[in-house]
Design a protein around this motif. Sequence first.
Motif, PDB file in Angstrom:
ATOM      1  N   ASN A   2       1.679   7.365  18.699  1.00 36.37           N
ATOM      2  CA  ASN A   2       0.234   6.401  19.195  1.00 36.37           C
ATOM      3  C   ASN A   2      -0.771   6.701  19.527  1.00 36.37           C
ATOM      4  N   PHE A   3      -2.037   6.754  19.003  1.00 35.99           N
ATOM      5  CA  PHE A   3      -3.383   6.943  20.050  1.00 35.99           C
ATOM      6  C   PHE A   3      -2.988   6.384  21.749  1.00 35.99           C
ATOM      7  N   THR A   4      -3.448   8.020  21.896  1.00 35.67           N
ATOM      8  CA  THR A   4      -3.996   7.393  23.098  1.00 35.67           C
ATOM      9  C   THR A   4      -4.995   6.367  24.018  1.00 35.67           C
ATOM     10  N   SER A   5      -5.888   6.614  22.942  1.00 40.29           N
ATOM     11  CA  SER A   5      -7.288   5.566  23.019  1.00 40.29           C
ATOM     12  C   SER A   5      -8.228   5.397  21.934  1.00 40.29           C
ATOM     13  N   TYR A   6      -8.625   3.866  22.250  1.00 36.86           N
ATOM     14  CA  TYR A   6      -9.066   2.888  21.272  1.00 36.86           C
ATOM     15  C   TYR A   6     -10.008   4.730  20.756  1.00 36.86           C
ATOM     16  N   LEU A   7     -10.816   5.024  21.818  1.00 39.06           N
ATOM     17  CA  LEU A   7     -11.658   6.172  21.127  1.00 39.06           C
ATOM     18  C   LEU A   7     -11.733   7.454  19.994  1.00 39.06           C
ATOM     19  N   ASP A   8     -10.495   7.630  20.472  1.00 32.70           N
ATOM     20  CA  ASP A   8      -9.595   8.671  19.957  1.00 32.70           C
ATOM     21  C   ASP A   8      -9.767   8.102  17.708  1.00 32.70           C
ATOM     22  N   THR A   9      -9.256   6.785  17.924  1.00 36.26           N
ATOM     23  CA  THR A   9      -9.236   6.296  16.806  1.00 36.26           C
ATOM     24  C   THR A   9     -10.384   6.374  15.717  1.00 36.26           C
ATOM     25  N   PHE A  12     -12.804   3.803  15.877  1.00 39.13           N
ATOM     26  CA  PHE A  12     -13.178   3.483  16.446  1.00 39.13           C
ATOM     27  C   PHE A  12     -15.325   3.995  15.682  1.00 39.13           C
ATOM     28  N   GLN A 269     -10.032  14.082  20.889  1.00 36.74           N
ATOM     29  CA  GLN A 269     -10.222  13.789  19.582  1.00 36.74           C
ATOM     30  C   GLN A 269     -11.583  12.845  19.873  1.00 36.74           C
ATOM     31  N   SER A 270     -10.972  12.078  21.003  1.00 36.30           N
ATOM     32  CA  SER A 270     -12.248  11.454  21.545  1.00 36.30           C
ATOM     33  C   SER A 270     -13.295  12.012  21.370  1.00 36.30           C
TER      34      SER A 270
END
Length: 323
Positions: A2-9, A12, A269-270
């Motif tokens: 899964n993505f480690t943070s919402y900023l990576d998605t 977002f 990615q973020s």
Amino acid sequence: MNFTSYLDTPQFQALALHLMIGLEIPIHLFGVFCILFRTPGSMRSVKWGMLNLHVWSMGLDLGVSLLTIPYILYPALAGFTLGVLTDFDVPMAYQAYLLAVLIGLLAVSIVTILENRYFILFGREQWWRHCRMPFLIFNYIFALVYFYPAYYYFPDQASALKEVFRMLPELPQEIYDAPVFVLAIDFHYVVIPVFIMSNLLVAESGCFIILIYGNMNERTKKLSLSRHTIKMQRKFLRALNIQTAIPLLILMLPMGYLVTSRIFNLYFQSANNLCFIIIGLHGLFSTIIMLYIHAPYREVCKKVFHCKLEDYSRRWSMVSTVL
């Protein structure tokens, strides 16, 4: 995974750029209004050059924040888009070419406004008056075609995707399922055209700045221009330099990260998402600086927003009285 943070998605990225475009559009349109209807006669010679710069700055914002919304898997030259053009099934190869052209046209518009200043002040009396139209036409054509080598050599996507996923760490399943497009495996096809384009336009801009200030100093010594005229022209040129330099300095932050990311093969990615958010803010900063740095537009802003604040103040005072 899964993505480690919402900023990576991708969610977002799409949300942030959608919110930005909602803020940018009214400010950009207000900038167009000021240029078209509030430019004084003393600035008439630069009116259309400023509008040209503003339109392409606005175009880059719309391209990034609305039309494409890039989600890039840097340091690989690969990713996918989430914008309006994707909803209309426009191929990602065309979208990549569009963004490259918008960046090129924005850079050319900066050279154009500097050339216009030189021509108005000094070039009409010199040989440059015979060369300026071919020069400008060449620049705009070059901005339209400089990215063609990268476009022509887009790799076979099946084998390129395998290479991209091999060089990147394990990614969330959502990325593997997305329609990832690979711009290039060999960076030379992208880096060389961009390098040539950027260096050409930087050299042209530098030449015009040197010519303008050099001619001003020469005319000052010969007293062929009044001190008042020289002072006003220097002030206006400083305003133009600030208007173009600050947004470019803002762009250096994401560009610096992207170069570092490629050199050291770093994948965050973020950070990739934030880079394109900053790029998408370029035009907004440019418009705000334009409205502030040029006195006629600054006065319009003061009148408009002062009236609005007074109107809101009266309304609140009336409400308070009633209560």
